[in-house]
Design a protein around this motif. Structure first.
Motif, PDB file in Angstrom:
ATOM      1  N   ASP A 138       0.836  -1.196   0.000  1.00 20.38           N
ATOM      2  CA  ASP A 138       0.000   0.000   0.000  1.00 20.38           C
ATOM      3  C   ASP A 138       0.873   1.248   0.000  1.00 20.38           C
ATOM      4  OD1 ASP A 138      -2.418  -1.449   0.151  1.00 20.38           O
ATOM      5  OD2 ASP A 138      -2.220  -1.636   2.316  1.00 20.38           O
ATOM      6  N   PRO A 140       1.995   4.640   1.394  1.00 25.18           N
ATOM      7  CA  PRO A 140       1.842   5.290   2.705  1.00 25.18           C
ATOM      8  C   PRO A 140       1.147   6.638   2.571  1.00 25.18           C
ATOM      9  CG  PRO A 140       4.101   5.470   1.945  1.00 25.18           C
ATOM     10  CD  PRO A 140       3.407   4.565   0.975  1.00 25.18           C
ATOM     11  N   SER A 141       0.720   7.182   3.691  1.00 21.29           N
ATOM     12  CA  SER A 141       0.094   8.504   3.689  1.00 21.29           C
ATOM     13  C   SER A 141       0.975   9.493   2.935  1.00 21.29           C
ATOM     14  CB  SER A 141      -0.118   8.967   5.133  1.00 21.29           C
ATOM     15  OG  SER A 141      -0.695  10.243   5.167  1.00 21.29           O
ATOM     16  N   THR A 142       0.358  10.248   2.015  1.00 23.19           N
ATOM     17  CA  THR A 142       1.115  11.087   1.096  1.00 23.19           C
ATOM     18  C   THR A 142       0.547  12.501   1.058  1.00 23.19           C
ATOM     19  OG1 THR A 142       1.587   9.159  -0.301  1.00 23.19           O
ATOM     20  CG2 THR A 142       1.912  11.327  -1.295  1.00 23.19           C
ATOM     21  N   ASP A 143       1.436  13.473   1.165  1.00 20.38           N
ATOM     22  CA  ASP A 143       1.050  14.870   0.985  1.00 20.38           C
ATOM     23  C   ASP A 143       1.261  15.255  -0.473  1.00 20.38           C
ATOM     24  OD1 ASP A 143       0.403  15.270   3.668  1.00 20.38           O
ATOM     25  OD2 ASP A 143       2.469  15.761   4.197  1.00 20.38           O
ATOM     26  N   SER A 157      -4.259  15.397   1.243  1.00 16.03           N
ATOM     27  CA  SER A 157      -3.667  14.356   2.065  1.00 16.03           C
ATOM     28  C   SER A 157      -4.243  13.021   1.595  1.00 16.03           C
ATOM     29  CB  SER A 157      -3.978  14.585   3.545  1.00 16.03           C
ATOM     30  OG  SER A 157      -3.397  13.572   4.334  1.00 16.03           O
ATOM     31  N   HIS A 158      -3.412  12.236   0.941  1.00 13.01           N
ATOM     32  CA  HIS A 158      -3.840  10.973   0.334  1.00 13.01           C
ATOM     33  C   HIS A 158      -3.537   9.837   1.309  1.00 13.01           C
ATOM     34  CE1 HIS A 158      -4.841   8.102  -2.736  1.00 13.01           C
ATOM     35  NE2 HIS A 158      -3.604   7.622  -2.811  1.00 13.01           N
ATOM     36  N   THR A 159      -4.587   9.203   1.846  1.00 10.99           N
ATOM     37  CA  THR A 159      -4.378   8.252   2.950  1.00 10.99           C
ATOM     38  C   THR A 159      -4.993   6.880   2.726  1.00 10.99           C
ATOM     39  OG1 THR A 159      -6.373   9.074   4.080  1.00 10.99           O
ATOM     40  CG2 THR A 159      -4.269  10.124   4.644  1.00 10.99           C
ATOM     41  N   ASN A 160      -5.640   6.614   1.577  1.00  2.17           N
ATOM     42  CA  ASN A 160      -6.354   5.334   1.458  1.00  2.17           C
ATOM     43  C   ASN A 160      -5.490   4.197   0.925  1.00  2.17           C
ATOM     44  OD1 ASN A 160      -6.126   5.777  -1.268  1.00  2.17           O
ATOM     45  ND2 ASN A 160      -8.308   6.037  -1.658  1.00  2.17           N
ATOM     46  N   GLY A 161      -4.212   4.462   0.633  1.00  2.00           N
ATOM     47  CA  GLY A 161      -3.297   3.396   0.243  1.00  2.00           C
ATOM     48  C   GLY A 161      -3.299   3.047  -1.228  1.00  2.00           C
ATOM     49  N   PRO A 180       5.363  10.894  -0.149  1.00  5.43           N
ATOM     50  CA  PRO A 180       4.868   9.837   0.734  1.00  5.43           C
ATOM     51  C   PRO A 180       5.691   9.803   2.028  1.00  5.43           C
ATOM     52  CG  PRO A 180       5.370   9.022  -1.487  1.00  5.43           C
ATOM     53  CD  PRO A 180       5.997  10.373  -1.357  1.00  5.43           C
ATOM     54  N   ASP A 181       5.048   9.394   3.124  1.00  4.99           N
ATOM     55  CA  ASP A 181       5.767   9.278   4.400  1.00  4.99           C
ATOM     56  C   ASP A 181       6.973   8.354   4.236  1.00  4.99           C
ATOM     57  OD1 ASP A 181       4.051  10.942   5.679  1.00  4.99           O
ATOM     58  OD2 ASP A 181       2.956   9.380   6.771  1.00  4.99           O
TER      59      ASP A 181
END
Length: 205
Positions: A138, A140-143, A157-161, A180-181
Motif C-alpha cells: 500500500d 503510505p500517507s502522502t502529501d 492528504s492521500h491516505t487510502n493506500g 509519501p511518508d
C-alpha cells in the motif's frame, strides 16, 4: 466446478432478471436453459450537449440511471446514447468531466422512444491522474500539492493506500509535488485542459 447446489442469476437488457437453483453433479458439469420474459420496455434516446447545443467536449462521460445503473458514453458517438428501459419513471444523472448538470426525471413508455437532450454547463475543469509507485503493498500517507502560478493551489492528504489518485482542477499549468511518508519529495509539471485527463507518474521503486 465443485459439485453442489448453486443459485444462478441471469440478467439481460430488456428482460426480467431470473434466478434459479442448479445442481452440479460429481463430474462438475451440468446444463441449464433459462427462458427470460421481456419487460414492458420503451427506449430512451439522448445526448449530452453544451450551452451552444454542441456535444460536450469531454473525455469522460456517463449517465447514471436510478443510482444503480451506469451508461458509459464515448466521445466517438457524439455523446449520444440509447437504451431500452422498463416502462417507468427514471432518475437520470449525467456526469461529464468539465461539465455540470442537474438530475432529471424522465418518463419511459412501453413501445415508445423518449428523446432527450441534456444541456450541461462548463465548469472549466479537467483532471490530473496521479500514480505513486512504492516498494510496498500500500502507498503510505502522502502529501500532495498542485501549484498553479496564476490560479488556485490544491493541497491533498492521500491516505487510502491506493496507487492512483484522480483530482479535478481548473484548467491550466500545475507543478505537482508528491511526498509519501518516509520518502523524498518528487516534482512534475503538467498541463490540464478542459474536459480532459492528464497523467503523471511518481516512482519510488
Amino acid at each position: 466446478m465443485e459439485s453442489g447446489e448453486y443459485n444462478i442469476e441471469v440478467e439481460a437488457d430488456g428482460y426480467v432478471t431470473k434466478t434459479e437453483t442448479v445442481t452440479v453433479g460429481s463430474d462438475g458439469a451440468t446444463r441449464k436453459d433459462f427462458e427470460l420474459e421481456p419487460v414492458n420496455a420503451g427506449t430512451l434516446s439522448g445526448s449530452l450537449v453544451d450551452e451552444n447545443g454542441d456535444p460536450v467536449d469531454s473525455s469522460s462521460t456517463r449517465v447514471d440511471l436510478d443510482g444503480d445503473r451506469s451508461l458509459m458514453i464515448s466521445p466517438e458517438t457524439n455523446q449520444e446514447f440509447e437504451v431500452d428501459l422498463q416502462d417507468d419513471l427514471w432518475i437520470l444523472e449525467p456526469e461529464a468531466l468539465g461539465y455540470e448538470a442537474d438530475r432529471e426525471i424522465v418518463p419511459v413508455n412501453e413501445g415508445e422512444t423518449t428523446e432527450l437532450e441534456v444541456e450541461m454547463t462548463s465548469n472549466d475543469e479537467g483532471q490530473v491522474r496521479i500514480f505513486i509507485w512504492v516498494d510496498e503493498d500500500d502507498v503510505p500517507s502522502t502529501d500532495i500539492t498542485l501549484e498553479n502560478p496564476t490560479g488556485d493551489d490544491y493541497e491533498i492528504s492521500h491516505t487510502n493506500g491506493d496507487a492512483k489518485l484522480e483530482v479535478e482542477v481548473e484548467e491550466g499549468s500545475y507543478i505537482v509535488e508528491v511526498q509519501p511518508d518516509g520518502y523524498d519529495t518528487q516534482v512534475d509539471a503538467v498541463e490540464v485542459e478542459h474536459g480532459s485527463s492528464t497523467t503523471t507518474n511518481f516512482s519510488y521503486t
